[in-house]
Design a protein around this motif. Structure first.
Motif: not given
Length: 360
Positions: A69-71, A101-109, A164-169, A179-187
Motif C-alpha cells: 500500500d501507500n505506506n 499501490y507499489k508493486m514489486l516483481a521478483w521473477c524466476g524464484l 528478473y526484477w521489476g517495480y511499478m507504482e 473500462q479495463t486499465y492496463d499496467y506494464v512492469i518492465y523487467l
C-alpha cells in the motif's frame, strides 16, 4: 405552437436518455445490464536485452508479484509459474480496492527442474512486512541461504536460474465505467553467464584440472530497488570446467596431419553486475597446484570494453549500467604462452581488444 414538433423532439430526447441509461454502468440504473466492473490488468515485458525485443514468454519461468500500500505495507501477492507464462497474452488481473499501490516483481524464484532454487525472498505477512524487507538473496552452497556469520568465504558454484526484477507504482480507480486499465512492469535480468576460454598459443593441450577460475563480487543480496546491499563477498566458481577444441591447430610430428588442440572452457553464473563496482569485481585464473595467479582482471571494466561495438552494431547509445543489464552472456578468451597470459590482448565477445595502452 407546433405540438407535433414538440412531441417529436420529446420522444427523441427520451429515447436518447433510455439508450444512455441502458449502456450506463451507474449502479442506480439497471444494475444487471452489462459488465460495469473496472478491470486492472498487469502485464510484464522483458525487453532489457540487446535485441530490444520482449523475451518474457520465452525466458521467464515464474512470477512473484508483491503488492504494497501507500505506506509500504504488504497487501497481497500473486504467484504464477508454468506453461501459462509462455503465452504472449499472459497477464494478472488485480482484485484490489481503489487506491495507490507499489508493486514489486521478483521473477524466476520458482523453476521446474531438479536443481535447488537459486534465490530466495522473505515470506511476507499482510499489514506487517514492509517493502524494504522484500530483498532477494542468493542461495549459496556452503551456508544455505546467503549469510556469513562464521567469517568463512561464501561460495556459489551452481548454474543459477534466471532472475528478473521489476517495480511499478499505480493508482487504481473505481469509477464504474466498465473500462479495463492496463499496467506494464518492465523487467531487468539479474543473472549472467560468463564463459572463460583458456588456450595455449604454442599448440599444447591444456588440462582443466590444472586451473582454477573465480569471480569475486559483493552482489549476493539485492534490495527492493535492485541495488546490491551488504558487504559480504561472494566467490563464484565454475559450474562446468572442461576440455574442448578451441580452434588453434598444429601439425602432428608423426603423420603430418593438422589436429586441433584442446583448451579449457569454464562456465560461471554470477548475479547482477553493477557499473559502480567496476574496480572491485575481479576475475582470477590461478594454477590449481601452485596457486600462482595466471591472470587477474577487473571483469566489469573488461566487459565494458565491448560496449562501443554493440552501440555501433545496434545504433543505440547506452550507459554502462544499461549495457551490463542488456548483455547477460560474456565470453572472454585468454591466450597463454608457455603457461603465461599474453596480456597484450584478449578476445571479449569475439572482439579482439588490444591492451597495450589500457590501464587496469
Amino acid at each position: 405552437m407546433n405540438f407535433y414538433k414538440i412531441g417529436k423532439y420529446f420522444y427523441i430526447g427520451l429515447l436518447s436518455f433510455i439508450i444512455a441509461a441502458l449502456s450506463s454502468c451507474d449502479d442506480h440504473f439497471f444494475e444487471n445490464e452489462g459488465d460495469c466492473e473496472v478491470h486492472h490488468i498487469v502485464r510484464f515485458v522483458y525487453d532489457m536485452n540487446l535485441k530490444w525485443a520482449n523475451a518474457f514468454p520465452s525466458e521467464v519461468n515464474s512470477v512473484n508479484l508483491y503488492v504494497f500500500d501507500n505506506n509500504d505495507r504488504f497487501v497481497k501477492s500473486y504467484i504464477y509459474n508454468g506453461e501459462e507464462l509462455s503465452d504472449p497474452k499472459f497477464s494478472i488481473e488485480l482484485d484490489l480496492q481503489a487506491g495507490t499501490y507499489k508493486m514489486l516483481a521478483w521473477c524466476g524464484l520458482d523453476n521446474p527442474g531438479a536443481a535447488e532454487e537459486s534465490f530466495s525472498v522473505p515470506v511476507p505477512i499482510a499489514g506487517v512486512t514492509t517493502l524494504s524487507e522484500m530483498t532477494c538473496a542468493l542461495n549459496t552452497q556452503t551456508k544455505g541461504v546467503y549469510g556469513n556469520e562464521s567469517g568463512d568465504k561464501v561460495y556459489s558454484t551452481e548454474r543459477l536460474y534466471f532472475l528478473y526484477w521489476g517495480y511499478m507504482e499505480a493508482t487504481l480507480v473505481d469509477n464504474h465505467d466498465g473500462q479495463t486499465y492496463d499496467y506494464v512492469i518492465y523487467l531487468t535480468k539479474d543473472t549472467n553467464h560468463v564463459r572463460i576460454i583458456l588456450q595455449e598459443i604454442n599448440g599444447e593441450d591444456l588440462n582443466p584440472e590444472d586451473y582454477e577460475f573465480t569471480i569475486e563480487s559483493v552482489n549476493g543480496i539485492m534490495s527492493w530497488t535492485n541495488q546490491p546491499i551488504g558487504d559480504t563477498k561472494i566467490t563464484y566458481q565454475p559450474w562446468s570446467q572442461v576440455n574442448d577444441e578451441v580452434g588453434v591447430g598444429k601439425i602432428d610430428v608423426v603423420d603430418g596431419t593438422l589436429r586441433y588442440v584442446k583448451g579449457v572452457l569454464a562456465d560461471l553464473s554470477v548475479a547482477r553486475l553493477m557499473a559502480n563496482q567496476a574496480t572491485s569485481v575481479f576475475l582470477t585464473i590461478s594454477n590449481s597446484e601452485t596457486k600462482d595467479i595466471i591472470a587477474r582482471v577487473p571483469l566489469i571494466q573488461y566487459a565494458l570494453l565491448s560496449k562501443s561495438y554493440y552501440e555501433l552494431a545496434y545504433g543505440h547509445k547506452m550507459t554502462s549500467q544499461e549495457f551490463l543489464d542488456r548483455e547477460d552472456e560474456y565470453v572472454l578468451t585468454f591466450f597463454l604462452v608457455n603457461g603465461r597470459w599474453m596480456d597484450a590482448y584478449i578476445d571479449i565477445q569475439q572482439w579482439r581488444v588490444v591492451l597495450h595502452d589500457y590501464d587496469v
